[in-house]
Design a protein around this motif. Structure first.
Motif, short mmCIF file in Angstrom:
data_model
loop_
_atom_site.label_atom_id
_atom_site.label_comp_id
_atom_site.label_asym_id
_atom_site.label_seq_id
_atom_site.Cartn_x
_atom_site.Cartn_y
_atom_site.Cartn_z
N GLY A 44 0.83 -1.21 0.00
CA GLY A 44 0.00 0.00 0.00
C GLY A 44 0.86 1.25 0.00
N VAL A 45 0.51 2.20 -0.86
CA VAL A 45 1.21 3.49 -0.90
C VAL A 45 0.33 4.52 -0.20
CG1 VAL A 45 2.09 5.32 -2.41
CG2 VAL A 45 2.31 2.91 -3.09
N VAL A 46 0.92 5.32 0.69
CA VAL A 46 0.18 6.39 1.35
C VAL A 46 0.69 7.73 0.81
CG1 VAL A 46 -0.37 7.49 3.56
CG2 VAL A 46 -0.15 4.99 3.42
N ILE A 47 -0.24 8.49 0.27
CA ILE A 47 0.11 9.79 -0.32
C ILE A 47 0.44 10.81 0.78
CG2 ILE A 47 -0.85 11.75 -1.64
CD1 ILE A 47 -0.10 9.38 -3.40
N GLY A 48 1.46 11.65 0.54
CA GLY A 48 1.89 12.61 1.54
C GLY A 48 1.58 14.06 1.21
N LYS A 49 1.45 14.36 -0.08
CA LYS A 49 1.21 15.75 -0.48
C LYS A 49 0.13 15.77 -1.55
CE LYS A 49 5.48 16.79 -1.75
NZ LYS A 49 6.71 17.50 -2.14
N THR A 50 -0.65 16.85 -1.58
CA THR A 50 -1.68 17.00 -2.60
C THR A 50 -1.05 16.83 -3.98
OG1 THR A 50 -2.91 18.47 -1.17
CG2 THR A 50 -3.41 18.59 -3.52
N ALA A 51 -1.61 15.90 -4.74
CA ALA A 51 -1.00 15.53 -6.03
C ALA A 51 -2.03 15.67 -7.14
CB ALA A 51 -0.48 14.10 -5.97
N LEU A 52 -1.74 16.52 -8.11
CA LEU A 52 -2.61 16.66 -9.28
C LEU A 52 -1.72 16.80 -10.51
CD1 LEU A 52 -5.48 17.08 -10.50
CD2 LEU A 52 -5.14 19.54 -10.14
N ASN A 53 -1.98 15.98 -11.51
CA ASN A 53 -1.22 16.01 -12.76
C ASN A 53 0.29 15.91 -12.52
OD1 ASN A 53 -3.70 16.40 -14.04
ND2 ASN A 53 -3.52 18.62 -13.92
N VAL A 54 0.66 14.92 -11.73
CA VAL A 54 2.06 14.74 -11.34
C VAL A 54 2.77 13.90 -12.41
CG1 VAL A 54 3.53 13.60 -9.65
CG2 VAL A 54 1.53 14.89 -8.89
N PRO A 55 3.94 14.36 -12.90
CA PRO A 55 4.68 13.52 -13.84
C PRO A 55 5.36 12.36 -13.12
CG PRO A 55 5.90 15.53 -13.37
CD PRO A 55 4.59 15.65 -12.63
N GLU A 56 5.58 11.29 -13.87
CA GLU A 56 6.20 10.11 -13.26
C GLU A 56 7.52 10.42 -12.57
OE1 GLU A 56 5.20 6.97 -16.50
OE2 GLU A 56 6.82 6.11 -15.31
N ALA A 57 8.31 11.30 -13.19
CA ALA A 57 9.65 11.58 -12.65
C ALA A 57 9.59 12.21 -11.26
CB ALA A 57 10.41 12.48 -13.61
N LYS A 58 8.46 12.86 -10.95
CA LYS A 58 8.33 13.52 -9.65
C LYS A 58 7.42 12.76 -8.69
CE LYS A 58 9.74 18.13 -10.48
NZ LYS A 58 11.16 18.05 -10.61
N ALA A 59 6.86 11.65 -9.14
CA ALA A 59 5.76 11.03 -8.39
C ALA A 59 6.15 10.58 -6.98
CB ALA A 59 5.20 9.85 -9.18
N LEU A 60 7.37 10.08 -6.81
CA LEU A 60 7.75 9.57 -5.48
C LEU A 60 7.85 10.71 -4.46
CD1 LEU A 60 10.32 6.69 -6.18
CD2 LEU A 60 7.88 6.53 -5.64
N ASP A 61 8.00 11.96 -4.94
CA ASP A 61 8.00 13.10 -4.01
C ASP A 61 6.67 13.22 -3.27
OD1 ASP A 61 10.44 13.62 -5.08
OD2 ASP A 61 9.83 15.42 -6.21
N TYR A 62 5.62 12.65 -3.83
CA TYR A 62 4.29 12.79 -3.26
C TYR A 62 3.91 11.63 -2.34
CZ TYR A 62 3.85 16.67 -6.43
OH TYR A 62 4.07 17.87 -7.06
N VAL A 63 4.84 10.70 -2.18
CA VAL A 63 4.60 9.55 -1.30
C VAL A 63 4.99 9.90 0.12
CG1 VAL A 63 5.32 7.18 -0.79
CG2 VAL A 63 4.91 7.88 -3.16
N PHE A 64 4.14 9.55 1.07
CA PHE A 64 4.49 9.70 2.48
C PHE A 64 5.19 8.44 2.99
CE2 PHE A 64 3.63 9.20 7.01
CZ PHE A 64 4.08 10.42 7.50
N GLY A 65 4.62 7.31 2.63
CA GLY A 65 5.20 6.06 3.11
C GLY A 65 4.45 4.87 2.56
N TYR A 66 4.73 3.71 3.16
CA TYR A 66 4.22 2.45 2.63
C TYR A 66 3.62 1.61 3.76
CZ TYR A 66 7.08 3.95 -1.28
OH TYR A 66 7.61 4.70 -2.30
#
Ligand code: ZN
Length: 289
Positions: A137-159
């Protein structure tokens, strides 16, 4: 850090694991979300994580023995749970469905959340073919809209670890949409922790396993995900806002019960353990009514 929601004396609060003890983050001044959960800590981002780390390093912080507390779901009502279906090739094959070319999302209603050690309960008058699915399970950490793949992990809080419990006799009837069959109350046990992403630099090297009544039923690795975590977040966030605390179960590998010969369905008294390497295990008892 391994963050969790726990209760002692009936009062729920956020905590962080330190060996076999739980540091009480509410006592350390961090905010408890509704039901004592972690949502405010997730929303607080790095500043809040710094405070949690300080409490973890404080030898005088209030703590409890892990074995003496009740561990609750990390966040009881995330704004949404968006799961991914058919994300391991062996699972596509066993279900007889084609390997998808784009991620296959579906919702689990947030009322399906239960704790990592809670009983799974369902009405036998509605379904008799209930199955397990271990998932990272991925838990989102920051509001994410139209996020490119290259930046996507920046929006993860944890697992975390999810068992995407599924009523198979309802999953493939009618218009074959899956939400109801996967959304009965207690059908989304998860936890026991949200492990912050700094402890899992690569989420695509983790062993995932299901053990049912002591017997291994699923055993794979997140390296086998068809769509990896950045791809999933990039895909889901196109036109849909993901909010802090949102939970994304990333799909299950082969070995589910309903395609076995003979089929295996969960029954009263069964104990199902789902584990993900580096995170931990959830353990649930089946109690159909
Ligand atoms: Zn699933």
């Amino acid at each position: 850090m391994k963050l969790l929601t726990f209760s002692v004396d009936g009062k729920a609060r956020p905590g962080v694991l330190k060996g076999d003890r739980v540091i009480d983050l509410a006592a350390a001044g961090l905010p408890a979300g509704p039901n004592g959960g972690l949502i405010e800590i997730v929303r607080g981002g790095d500043a809040m994580l710094d405070r949690a780390r300080k409490a973890l390093d404080d030898p005088n912080a209030k703590s409890y023995e892990l074995s003496k507390v009740k561990v609750l779901p990390p966040i009881r009502q995330p704004s949404k749970i968006v799961a991914i279906g058919l994300n391991y090739i062996d699972h596509c094959k066993e279900t007889g469905l084609p390997v998808p070319t784009v991620p296959v999302p579906f919702s689990k209603f947030t009322t399906s959340v239960c704790g990592p050690y809670d009983d799974i309960v369902w009405p036998l008058s509605v379904t008799k073919e209930v199955d397990y699915e271990v998932e990272l399970g991925v838990v989102i950490g920051k509001t994410a809209l139209n996020v490119p793949e290259a930046k996507a992990l920046d929006y993860v809080f944890g697992y975390t670890v999810v068992n995407d419990i599924s009523a198979r006799d309802l999953q493939f009837v009618g218009a074959r949409q899956w939400d109801r069959s996967k959304s009965f109350d207690t059908f989304c046990p998860y936890g026991p922790y949200i492990v912050t992403k700094d402890e899992i630099p690569d989420p695509h090297v983790l062993q995932v396993r299901t053990i049912l009544n002591g017997k291994e039923m699923q055993n794979s690795n997140t390296k086998n995900l068809i769509f990896n975590v950045p791809r999933i977040i990039a895909h889901l966030s196109q036109g849909t806002t993901l909010l802090p605390g949102d939970l994304i179960p990333t799909g299950t590998p082969g070995g589910v019960g309903f395609r076995r010969t003979p089929p295996v369905f969960l029954k009263d008294g069964d104990e199902c353990v789902c584990e993900v390497e580096g995170i931990g295990a959830i353990r649930n008892r089946m109690r159909p009514r």
